[in-house]
Structures are given as structure tokens and as C-alpha cells.
Design a protein around this motif. Structure first.
Motif, short mmCIF file in Angstrom:
data_model
loop_
_atom_site.label_atom_id
_atom_site.label_comp_id
_atom_site.label_asym_id
_atom_site.label_seq_id
_atom_site.Cartn_x
_atom_site.Cartn_y
_atom_site.Cartn_z
N UNK A 108 -4.82 -15.26 61.56
CA UNK A 108 -5.46 -14.68 62.76
C UNK A 108 -5.42 -15.64 63.95
N UNK A 109 -5.50 -16.94 63.68
CA UNK A 109 -5.49 -17.89 64.81
C UNK A 109 -4.15 -17.88 65.54
N UNK A 110 -3.06 -17.52 64.86
CA UNK A 110 -1.77 -17.42 65.54
C UNK A 110 -1.79 -16.28 66.56
N UNK A 111 -2.40 -15.18 66.14
CA UNK A 111 -2.46 -14.03 67.06
C UNK A 111 -3.34 -14.37 68.27
N UNK A 131 1.63 -10.69 68.56
CA UNK A 131 1.42 -10.63 67.10
C UNK A 131 1.41 -12.04 66.48
N UNK A 132 1.42 -13.07 67.30
CA UNK A 132 1.33 -14.44 66.78
C UNK A 132 2.64 -14.98 66.24
N UNK A 133 3.74 -14.29 66.54
CA UNK A 133 5.03 -14.63 65.93
C UNK A 133 5.49 -16.03 66.34
N UNK A 134 5.54 -16.28 67.65
CA UNK A 134 6.05 -17.56 68.14
C UNK A 134 5.17 -18.72 67.69
N UNK A 135 3.87 -18.50 67.61
CA UNK A 135 2.94 -19.58 67.24
C UNK A 135 3.13 -19.90 65.75
N UNK A 136 3.33 -18.87 64.95
CA UNK A 136 3.55 -19.08 63.52
C UNK A 136 4.87 -19.83 63.28
N UNK A 137 5.95 -19.40 63.96
CA UNK A 137 7.24 -20.10 63.81
C UNK A 137 7.12 -21.54 64.33
N UNK A 138 6.31 -21.72 65.38
CA UNK A 138 6.10 -23.07 65.90
C UNK A 138 5.47 -23.96 64.83
N UNK A 139 4.47 -23.44 64.16
CA UNK A 139 3.81 -24.22 63.09
C UNK A 139 4.76 -24.46 61.92
N UNK A 140 5.61 -23.48 61.64
CA UNK A 140 6.63 -23.67 60.59
C UNK A 140 7.48 -24.89 60.93
N UNK A 144 3.40 -27.46 59.66
CA UNK A 144 1.99 -27.23 59.35
C UNK A 144 1.76 -25.73 59.09
N UNK A 145 2.77 -25.09 58.51
CA UNK A 145 2.66 -23.66 58.18
C UNK A 145 2.13 -23.46 56.77
N UNK A 240 11.12 -15.72 68.48
CA UNK A 240 11.14 -17.11 68.01
C UNK A 240 11.98 -17.31 66.76
N UNK A 241 12.90 -16.38 66.49
CA UNK A 241 13.73 -16.55 65.29
C UNK A 241 15.18 -16.25 65.64
N UNK A 242 16.06 -16.60 64.71
CA UNK A 242 17.48 -16.25 64.85
C UNK A 242 17.66 -14.84 64.30
N UNK A 243 17.88 -13.91 65.23
CA UNK A 243 18.02 -12.50 64.85
C UNK A 243 19.45 -12.23 64.36
N UNK A 244 20.33 -13.19 64.55
CA UNK A 244 21.78 -12.99 64.37
C UNK A 244 22.23 -13.36 62.95
N UNK A 245 23.53 -13.29 62.71
CA UNK A 245 24.08 -13.46 61.37
C UNK A 245 23.66 -14.78 60.70
N UNK A 246 23.65 -15.86 61.48
CA UNK A 246 23.21 -17.14 60.92
C UNK A 246 21.78 -17.05 60.38
#
Ligand code: IMP
Length: 423
Positions: A108-111, A131-140, A144-145, A240-246
């Protein structure tokens, strides 16, 4: 023994879920590999609309196993909501969903931080889904995820969460001036979530590779699109993610040698939600017309989508960075109302042609060169065969194919499963 990948070639909302649904009927495993509950995948079956945010849309096929891969950020609240919504329609998701033990959890804190940063950013906002996506990937990335495997073990969870909250509470208090998070309530909720998903959590890389080796089929389901890729999109107006083939390989852990086809989904025009450059964007009455014809409102946030003409440079860029083997062209029926249809065929700046879609995301001052083609001015929603499409429509499809230099193998003329024409 092969894997197929479906990726978006524009800024998301290309109609990927529809094509994935069409391709899923003969697939054993359907895998989400990146993103999280920011995605909104809409599928219409027998006139009923289903919107998926986290669970692969392949859940609608009773034999498919749905995998949430290690590259996804899984929000327990969103997951619970989606499982409940499916149960109300007699689909028991828990029996057929497998979650990677390495996938990160959105807290919830990511959101809260995502929404706070967006609200405070003024005109510098990204226009995220909050939806907290970028903050969660940042912690990853900051290491600290918290991962799905952590919530299965009380001691491990206590230890990890204690460390994470020490850092995040410092941030919440001193950087954002927001209330700190209380350990016990979050710990208890995550432990309960761990018990709910215990039977579903696995080493999904092992599971997928073993099954591929045995001859099973895998479909990798991309979310968002190439224009929103963290590296190849219009940074910083990206997800905040690689949406592509890689990202599909890294986010699923499958051996890349199993991957045989990469289908790029392109809408017959372009849309975008959130901020960021959009060279072929339409405004005023023109955008309103296209938005209404295409029902272009966000499936996750309900925001009206920005809309514009097909952008060849964007799709050529997507073809390059994804290694597209084919394209599925969606929502071509939406263009049936037009006398003439424009195609953005290239970019110029200061009178000079740009060699390609710029990877530095800098599209300031870009002028689009357009080509105009006659429309077909006929309803095509009922058409089942390519040869029954109006000749002007076939010419439009073939011209896009020629310009993008990728074969178009599927065309979609409506929202239902039946509205998909192989070429
Ligand atoms: P975030 O993914 O919520 O961080 O948002 C970053 C950008 O990606 C914003 O412009 C969003 O509107 C966009 N975005 C995220 N998910 C989707 C999607 O599924 N479709 C279209 N745009 C999306």
C-alpha cells in the motif's frame, strides 16, 4: 515446444488482450512477464466483457495455466479483487494461476507514494496510473523489495519487512511528510496473503522451461507497449519495466531459444494515456471523433485517451527493438467512418528527415510527414475473410505492412473473439 510472445508496438491499449485471447485457445501456459495492475486488458467473449489487470487473460480458457512471472509486480489487493471478480463469474482462478516466488509485491505504501509524487509534481507529472508500479520497481532495483517467496515464511517476512519499513518509514516521514506505516498490521496482512497463495507460488522459470522441453506451448503476454518501455520508450514518460522482448525473457526466465514468434500488436491508429510526446496526436473535434468511434477510455483509470493517426516510425522502432516476426492490426473497423485516412510516414526536424524514432525520447519540434489514403466508408464488423474486406481497406493494410516492413498476419474488425481475421 515453443514459446510465442505478444508485445504492444505503440503506447499500450493496442488490443493485445484480444489477440492473446484469440491465440490462447491452443496454448498450455500463458505468462505475464512485466508490469502490474496498471495494465487493463479487455476481452469480449459471447458479448460479455472481462477486464484483467494482473491475471493473464488466458484464464478464460479452461485448460490454460496462467503464470504471473518474476518480472511482474503483484499487488495483493488487486490480485484478491480480481480472483473474487472471476469467482463471481464461476472461474476459479486459484486452481489455475501460478505465481513466481521471485515476483515483487506492491505494498500500500507504494501506491501512496506514487499518488503523492504525481500530485506534487505539477506539470512534471508522468500521468501514472497511481498503482504504485514505479515505486515498487524502484525498491526492487534498490534491493529493498518484498517478493512472493518472502510472505510464505513468517520469520523471513518479519526480518525483510522490518528492514524495508525502517527505510521506507524514514522516506515517508522525512521526504514526503506522510504518515509512517505500522509494522504489525502490514505484517499480519502479508502473512495472511502468503497463506492464501501458498499453493500457487513456484519456481516458474523451472516450471516453464521443463514444460517447454516436454513439448508444451507458452504464450508470453506483454503489458503496455514499446513506447512505454523504460529503455526504448519516450523516457521519462514511460512505465517502469521493459515491455519489450528483452523484458519477456528476463521477466519469465524462459530459455530464449524456445521463443519462435514475436507478434507486435498495432492499432490501426494510435492512442496514449498519461503525459509525454505523441507526434501524430489529433486535437479538438478530430480527436473527439476518433475517441468516440474507438471508445478510447482507459480500462484501468477511465481516463480519456489521447488519439492520433498511425505512426510508422514508432512501429518500425518497435519492430527493431522487439524483433517482430509479424504484426496483428487491431480496431481497423474504427476507421470505417473516414473519407480519407492519414498515415504518419516519417519525422522531420528543422526540414531534415530524422533517421528513426529517437531513443533519447526527445520529440520536441518534430514535424510528421503524412500520406493520405482513401477510406472505405463501409461497415466491416461482420467480415470474416480478408477477401471480403473492401479493396481500399486491403490497400491500407498492405501499405502499412510495406511501410513497417513486417508481415501483417491478423486483422481485427471488432471487439469479439469472432472478429479476428487471419491473413
Ligand atoms: P505507471 O505504469 O502507472 O507508472 O504509468 C506510467 C505511464 O504508463 C503513464 O503514462 C500511464 O498512463 C502508462 N500506462 C501504464 N499502464 C498502461 C496500460 O496498460 N495502457 C496504457 N498506458 C499505460
Amino acid at each position: 515446444m515453443s514459446a510465442a510472445l505478444v508485445v504492444g508496438t505503440q503506447w499500450g491499449d493496442e488490443g493485445k488482450a484480444k489477440v492473446i485471447d484469440y491465440l490462447s485457445s491452443k496454448i498450455d501456459f500463458i505468462v505475464r512477464y512485466q508490469g502490474g495492475a496498471n495494465a487493463g486488458h479487455t476481452v469480449v467473449v459471447d458479448g460479455e466483457t472481462y477486464i484483467f489487470h494482473l491475471i493473464p487473460s488466458g484464464i478464460l480458457y479452461p485448460n490454460a495455466v496462467c503464470v504471473i512471472g518474476n518480472g511482474v509486480v503483484l499487488d495483493p489487493e488487486a490480485f484478491r479483487d480480481e480472483v473474487r471478480a472471476l469467482a463471481r463469474r464461476n472461474i476459479e482462478a486459484k486452481e489455475r494461476v501460478i505465481i513466481s516466488d521471485a515476483c515483487h509485491l506492491v505494498l500500500p505504501l507504494h501506491r501512496i507514494i506514487d499518488a503523492h509524487r504525481e500530485n506534487a509534481a505539477g506539470e512534471k507529472k508522468i500521468g501514472t496510473t497511481k498503482r504504485g508500479i514505479g515505486i515498487c520497481y524502484g525498491d526492487k532495483t534498490m534491493r529493498i523489495g518484498l517478493r512472493a517467496g518472502d510472505v510464505l515464511h513468517a520469520d523471513r517476512l518479519r526480518d525483510r519487512l522490518g528492514h524495508i519499513l525502517e527505510i521506507k518509514n524514514y522516506e515517508l516521514k522525512n521526504l514526503y511528510r506522510l504518515p509512517e506505516v505500522e509494522f504489525n498490521a502490514l505484517y499480519e496482512d502479508l502473512l495472511a496473503f502468503g497463506n492464501e497463495i501458498r499453493g500457487m507460488v513456484k519456481n516458474t522459470s523451472l516450471l516453464l522451461n521443463e514444460n517447454l522441453a516436454k513439448g508444451k506451448t507458452v504464450l508470453l503476454e506483454g503489458a503496455q507497449g514499446t513506447g512505454l518501455d523504460i529503455d526504448f520508450g519516450t523516457y521519462p514518460y514511460v512505465t517502469s519495466s521493459n515491455t519489450t522482448t528483452g523484458g519477456a525473457i528476463a521477466g519469465s526466465g524462459i530459455d530464449f531459444r524456445f521463443l519462435k514468434t514475436v507478434t507486435g500488436i498495432s492499432k490501426a491508429y494510435v492512442s496514449r494515456v498519461g503525459e509525454g510526446p505523441f507526434p501524430t496526436e489529433l486535437f479538438g473535434a478530430e480527436v473527439e471523433k476518433l475517441r468516440e468511434l474507438g471508445h478510447e477510455y482507459g480500462a484501468t483509470t477511465g481516463r480519456p485517451r489521447r488519439c492520433g493517426w498511425f505512426d510508422v516510425e514508432l512501429v518500425r522502432h518497435a519492430a527493431r527493438v522487439n524483433g517482430l516476426t509479424e504484426i496483428a492490426l487491431t480496431k481497423i473497423d474504427v476507421l470505417s467512418a473516414y473519407d480519407t485516412i492519414k498515415i504518419g510516414v516519417g519525422y522531420k526536424r528543422g526540414g531534415e528527415k530524422l533517421p528513426a524514432f529517437p531513443t533519447d525520447g526527445y520529440l520536441e519540434g518534430v514535424e510528421v510527414v503524412y500520406e493520405e489514403m482513401p477510406g472505405w466508408k463501409k461497415e466491416i464488423g461482420h467480415v470474416l475473410k480478408y477477401s471480403d474486406l473492401p479493396p481500399e481497406c486491403c490497400k491500407y493494410i498492405r501499405r502499412l505492412e510495406e511501410l513497417c516492413e513486417v508481415p501483417i498476419k491478423l486483422v481485427s474488425v471488432g471487439p469479439g473473439r469472432e472478429h479476428t481475421i487471419p491473413l
